[in-house]
Design a protein around this motif. Structure first.
Motif, PDB file in Angstrom:
ATOM      1  N   LEU A  95       0.822  -1.215   0.000  1.00  0.00           N
ATOM      2  CA  LEU A  95       0.000   0.000   0.000  1.00  0.00           C
ATOM      3  C   LEU A  95       0.853   1.260   0.000  1.00  0.00           C
ATOM      4  CD1 LEU A  95      -2.795  -1.056   2.512  1.00  0.00           C
ATOM      5  CD2 LEU A  95      -3.003  -0.835   0.025  1.00  0.00           C
ATOM      6  N   SER A  98       1.967   1.986  -3.644  1.00  0.00           N
ATOM      7  CA  SER A  98       0.979   1.756  -4.697  1.00  0.00           C
ATOM      8  C   SER A  98       0.384   3.050  -5.241  1.00  0.00           C
ATOM      9  CB  SER A  98      -0.140   0.848  -4.187  1.00  0.00           C
ATOM     10  OG  SER A  98      -0.884   1.504  -3.193  1.00  0.00           O
ATOM     11  N   PHE A 133      -8.741  -6.263   1.306  1.00  0.00           N
ATOM     12  CA  PHE A 133      -7.591  -6.177   0.413  1.00  0.00           C
ATOM     13  C   PHE A 133      -7.248  -7.577  -0.062  1.00  0.00           C
ATOM     14  CE2 PHE A 133      -3.032  -6.751  -0.221  1.00  0.00           C
ATOM     15  CZ  PHE A 133      -2.747  -5.755  -1.127  1.00  0.00           C
TER      16      PHE A 133
END
Length: 168
Positions: A95, A98, A133
């Motif tokens: 994350l 990203s 996720f």
């Protein structure tokens, strides 16, 4: 040489996403457009598919890994050894590095034919929101699905830039 090219491309993608421009294809529109302006469901869905939409993320309160397997689009288990083991540290690392991409970019450039994705991890944000996720088996594409009243309401596509795989 490959690392240098990857670094240059990563900088380009981050710059274009940060400026609200298209991230990969000429058909993607600006970040987070108002797709509600379309009257038909098909037009709204096409608008969302062609848009690199960013999920409004805040600090993470907790991550709960709900499983260690990978499955295909039909929900069938993938062979043992498919994908890397999902950990809270790996999710945070992914994350952190990203950027949002459109569903069309995932289908055309980043996804792999017959790929598998991980079981969902449950991410609770400090404001109480819950997001599921999952990670593609090759570790390139992440999927964020906000959960409202126990149901996934949407999906946001992200890719990690310049990261092969976290060592943790």
């Amino acid at each position: 040489m490959v690392n240098k090219i990857t670094h240059i491309l990563a900088g380009f993608l981050i710059l274009t996403v940060g400026c609200g421009a298209t991230t990969h294809t000429g058909s993607e529109s600006k970040e987070n457009p108002d797709c509600s302006r379309f009257s038909s469901i098909d037009e709204k869905q096409d608008c969302q598919r062609n848009t690199a939409r960013a999920y409004p993320f805040q600090r993470i309160k907790s991550i709960k890994i709900t499983g260690s397997g990978y499955s295909d689009a039909d929900g069938k288990p993938c062979p043992a050894g498919t994908g890397s083991r999902l950990t809270a540290a790996r999710i945070r690392h992914f994350l952190k590095h990203s950027v949002p991409v459109s569903q069309m970019a995932v289908m055309n450039y980043y996804g792999e034919h017959l790929e598998c994705s991980s079981d969902n991890a449950r991410i609770t944000l400090v404001d109480g929101r819950i997001v599921h996720f999952s990670l593609s088996s090759e570790g390139k594409v992440g999927y964020l699905s906000p959960v409202v009243n126990g149901k996934e309401t949407d999906v946001f596509f992200i890719i990690a830039i310049g990261v092969r795989d976290s060592p943790v």
